[in-house]
Design a protein around this motif. Structure first.
Motif, mmCIF file in Angstrom:
data_model
loop_
_atom_site.group_PDB
_atom_site.id
_atom_site.type_symbol
_atom_site.label_atom_id
_atom_site.label_comp_id
_atom_site.label_asym_id
_atom_site.label_seq_id
_atom_site.Cartn_x
_atom_site.Cartn_y
_atom_site.Cartn_z
ATOM 1 N N SER A 125 0.636 -1.081 0.049
ATOM 2 C CA SER A 125 -0.090 -0.224 0.010
ATOM 3 C C SER A 125 0.446 0.898 -0.168
ATOM 4 O O SER A 125 1.648 1.470 0.900
ATOM 5 C CB SER A 125 -1.010 -0.005 1.274
ATOM 6 O OG SER A 125 -1.340 1.135 1.825
ATOM 7 N N PRO A 126 0.641 2.481 -0.685
ATOM 8 C CA PRO A 126 1.367 3.310 -1.273
ATOM 9 C C PRO A 126 1.341 3.795 0.126
ATOM 10 O O PRO A 126 1.887 5.430 0.638
ATOM 11 C CB PRO A 126 1.222 3.922 -2.366
ATOM 12 C CG PRO A 126 -0.668 3.618 -2.252
ATOM 13 C CD PRO A 126 -0.634 2.605 -1.716
ATOM 14 N N ASP A 127 0.341 4.091 0.633
ATOM 15 C CA ASP A 127 -0.227 4.959 2.189
ATOM 16 C C ASP A 127 0.947 4.970 3.164
ATOM 17 O O ASP A 127 0.684 4.719 4.352
ATOM 18 C CB ASP A 127 -1.472 5.020 2.824
ATOM 19 C CG ASP A 127 -2.485 5.414 1.549
ATOM 20 O OD1 ASP A 127 -1.841 6.672 1.161
ATOM 21 O OD2 ASP A 127 -3.181 5.397 2.107
ATOM 22 N N LEU A 129 4.220 3.412 4.735
ATOM 23 C CA LEU A 129 5.311 4.780 5.263
ATOM 24 C C LEU A 129 4.213 6.010 6.023
ATOM 25 O O LEU A 129 4.860 6.841 7.084
ATOM 26 C CB LEU A 129 6.301 5.028 4.406
ATOM 27 C CG LEU A 129 7.717 4.142 4.272
ATOM 28 C CD1 LEU A 129 7.922 4.033 2.672
ATOM 29 C CD2 LEU A 129 7.787 2.940 4.804
ATOM 30 N N ASP A 130 3.574 6.811 5.310
ATOM 31 C CA ASP A 130 3.052 7.629 6.099
ATOM 32 C C ASP A 130 2.552 7.375 7.295
ATOM 33 O O ASP A 130 2.304 8.286 7.865
ATOM 34 C CB ASP A 130 2.419 8.653 5.353
ATOM 35 C CG ASP A 130 3.280 9.437 3.661
ATOM 36 O OD1 ASP A 130 4.325 8.919 4.224
ATOM 37 O OD2 ASP A 130 2.102 9.815 2.912
ATOM 38 N N ASN A 131 1.134 6.286 7.209
ATOM 39 C CA ASN A 131 1.015 5.704 8.222
ATOM 40 C C ASN A 131 1.555 5.520 9.579
ATOM 41 O O ASN A 131 1.282 5.709 10.575
ATOM 42 C CB ASN A 131 0.127 4.340 7.807
ATOM 43 C CG ASN A 131 -1.074 4.879 7.640
ATOM 44 O OD1 ASN A 131 -2.267 5.710 7.059
ATOM 45 N ND2 ASN A 131 -1.884 3.802 6.571
ATOM 46 N N ILE A 132 2.425 4.679 9.237
ATOM 47 C CA ILE A 132 3.486 4.651 10.875
ATOM 48 C C ILE A 132 4.120 5.531 11.084
ATOM 49 O O ILE A 132 3.877 5.345 12.399
ATOM 50 C CB ILE A 132 4.846 3.480 10.512
ATOM 51 C CG1 ILE A 132 4.349 2.467 9.360
ATOM 52 C CG2 ILE A 132 5.568 3.560 11.169
ATOM 53 C CD1 ILE A 132 5.050 1.517 8.909
ATOM 54 N N SER A 133 4.632 6.694 10.392
ATOM 55 C CA SER A 133 4.902 8.214 10.679
ATOM 56 C C SER A 133 4.384 8.607 11.101
ATOM 57 O O SER A 133 3.850 9.105 12.688
ATOM 58 C CB SER A 133 5.626 8.348 9.454
ATOM 59 O OG SER A 133 6.716 8.209 9.031
ATOM 60 N N ALA A 134 3.346 8.865 10.575
ATOM 61 C CA ALA A 134 1.215 9.455 11.718
ATOM 62 C C ALA A 134 1.353 8.645 13.422
ATOM 63 O O ALA A 134 0.809 9.242 13.669
ATOM 64 C CB ALA A 134 0.057 9.085 10.609
ATOM 65 N N VAL A 135 1.227 7.180 13.058
ATOM 66 C CA VAL A 135 0.926 6.859 13.990
ATOM 67 C C VAL A 135 1.462 6.994 15.532
ATOM 68 O O VAL A 135 1.650 7.277 16.199
ATOM 69 C CB VAL A 135 0.694 5.223 13.832
ATOM 70 C CG1 VAL A 135 0.598 4.501 14.989
ATOM 71 C CG2 VAL A 135 -0.617 4.833 13.774
ATOM 72 N N LEU A 136 3.170 6.791 15.202
ATOM 73 C CA LEU A 136 3.760 7.649 15.536
ATOM 74 C C LEU A 136 3.915 8.647 16.484
ATOM 75 O O LEU A 136 4.254 8.855 17.451
ATOM 76 C CB LEU A 136 5.335 6.765 14.700
ATOM 77 C CG LEU A 136 5.998 5.442 15.188
ATOM 78 C CD1 LEU A 136 6.911 5.332 14.144
ATOM 79 C CD2 LEU A 136 5.878 4.406 16.191
ATOM 80 N N ASP A 137 3.727 9.532 15.880
ATOM 81 C CA ASP A 137 3.754 11.325 16.234
ATOM 82 C C ASP A 137 2.877 11.011 16.947
ATOM 83 O O ASP A 137 2.494 11.814 17.634
ATOM 84 C CB ASP A 137 3.393 11.833 14.162
ATOM 85 C CG ASP A 137 5.221 12.523 13.556
ATOM 86 O OD1 ASP A 137 5.682 12.271 14.342
ATOM 87 O OD2 ASP A 137 4.332 12.985 12.448
ATOM 88 N N LEU A 161 11.833 -3.751 -5.575
ATOM 89 C CA LEU A 161 11.134 -2.856 -4.618
ATOM 90 C C LEU A 161 10.916 -3.587 -2.670
ATOM 91 O O LEU A 161 10.753 -2.136 -2.238
ATOM 92 C CB LEU A 161 9.454 -3.071 -5.403
ATOM 93 C CG LEU A 161 8.211 -1.978 -4.474
ATOM 94 C CD1 LEU A 161 8.334 -0.831 -4.505
ATOM 95 C CD2 LEU A 161 6.610 -2.596 -4.355
ATOM 96 N N ALA A 162 10.648 -4.846 -2.217
ATOM 97 C CA ALA A 162 10.569 -5.056 -1.158
ATOM 98 C C ALA A 162 11.887 -4.012 -0.471
ATOM 99 O O ALA A 162 12.176 -3.762 0.326
ATOM 100 C CB ALA A 162 11.012 -6.204 -1.546
#
Ligand code: C2E
Ligand code: CA
Ligand code: CA
Ligand code: CA
Length: 279
Positions: A125-127, A129-137, A161-162
């Motif tokens: 899913s393209p989201d 990395l953003d999801n992980i960062s947002a949740v940590l924030d 890609l992996a």
């Protein structure tokens, strides 16, 4: 049956077997489960063999449906993957696990690490990395207190890609572990190419270490392999003292399994943690 589940159409024909009917019911119920707040996380302790302390926990999803009862993940995770729901469900798991871990840390439970399972669909899913960062924030949790459990199958389709994705995840600072290690078909060469931190020895090997000489040899070899590659190693599915003794003698770093505890609801986990770690 899968197609019929779209848009919540439900019609049963006599030809449709019980399994297909259940699948249709699960699909339509699953579409409402997040908004109805029917998921909960249970936590299973991970124990450091050197200190004997609980140092982390794996978050495992449970679905409490008013009519279907407690539906185990084996019955709905693959359905959620097929109908595209695993991404929002997985995001819920990560957020809930990080908020809970932070709350426990704030309550003086120590610098615990929480492990969450990532499915193939989430990995692509393209989201992510953003999801992980947002949740940590949002949670204020240290990145190194979050561990992401990946299976070997995730790496198979597109290795380049992996590798890139894993490096991006490491750049955020989270830990990466290979779940069910030894059960996949991929070659070992990825271990040196991928920025992995932990190997998690599959339960199927652990179950037989005191009965089957080749499984015992395999487990000892995996521990050596991990250590030679500077990885940490955890054994899952530890149910007996004999299994634990074997793992300890062979230098395994951590263990998880019914021998210490089943996965527990948050409140019960907290009680166990206080008692076990004498907090
Ligand atoms: P897994 O990641 O390999 O999780 C370990 C499973 O083994 C869990 O089953 C756990 O309850 C069980 N287990 C732990 N210790 C023992 C033991 O000593 N003996 C035995 N017999 N079993 C033990 P569970 O919770 O039913 O989860 C099954 C699978 O569902 C997980 O396997 C994982 O692949 C998937 N899953 C669970 N939660 C999530 C989630 O939040 N996201 C995703 N994508 N998958 C999940
Ligand atoms: Ca796992
Ligand atoms: Ca596993
Ligand atoms: Ca397993």
């Amino acid at each position: 049956a899968k197609k019929l589940g779209r848009n919540n159409f439900q019609f049963y024909t006599p030809a449709m077997n019980d399994e297909a009917q259940e699948r249709v019911r699960i699909e339509s119920a699953l579409r409402k489960a997040l908004e109805r707040d029917e998921f909960v996380l249970h936590y299973q302790p991970q124990v450091d063999l050197a200190s004997g302390k609980i140092v982390g926990m794996e978050a495992l999803i449970r679905w409490q449906h008013p009519e279907l009862g407690m539906v185990p993940p084996m019955r709905f995770i693959s359905v959620a993957e097929d109908i595209g729901l695993i991404v929002p469900i997985g995001a819920w798991v990560m957020r809930t696990a990080c908020l809970q871990n932070r709350a426990w840390q704030d309550a003086g439970m120590g610098h615990l690490r929480v492990a969450v399972n990532l499915s193939a669909r989430q990995f692509g899913s393209p989201d992510l990395l953003d999801n992980i960062s947002a949740v940590l924030d949002e949670s204020g949790l240290d990145a190194n207190c979050l561990e992401i459990e990946l299976t070997e199958s995730l790496f198979m389709s597109d290795v380049t890609l992996a590798v890139e994705l894993l490096h991006n995840m490491k750049a955020i600072g989270v830990n990466l572990s290979i779940d069910d290690f030894g059960t996949g078909y991929s070659s070992l060469s990825y271990l040196s190419r991928f920025p992995i931190d932990v190997l998690k020895i599959d339960r199927s090997f652990v179950t037989n270490i005191t009965r089957d000489a080749s499984d015992a040899a395999l487990v000892a070899s995996i521990i050596n392999l991990a250590h030679n590659l500077k990885l940490s190693v955890i054994a899952e599915g530890v149910e007996t003292e004999e299994q634990l003794d074997y793992l300890r003698r062979h230098g395994c770093d951590e263990m998880q399994g019914y021998y210490v505890s089943r996965p527990l609801p948050a409140l019960e986990f907290e009680l166990l943690l206080r008692e076990h770690n004498q907090l």
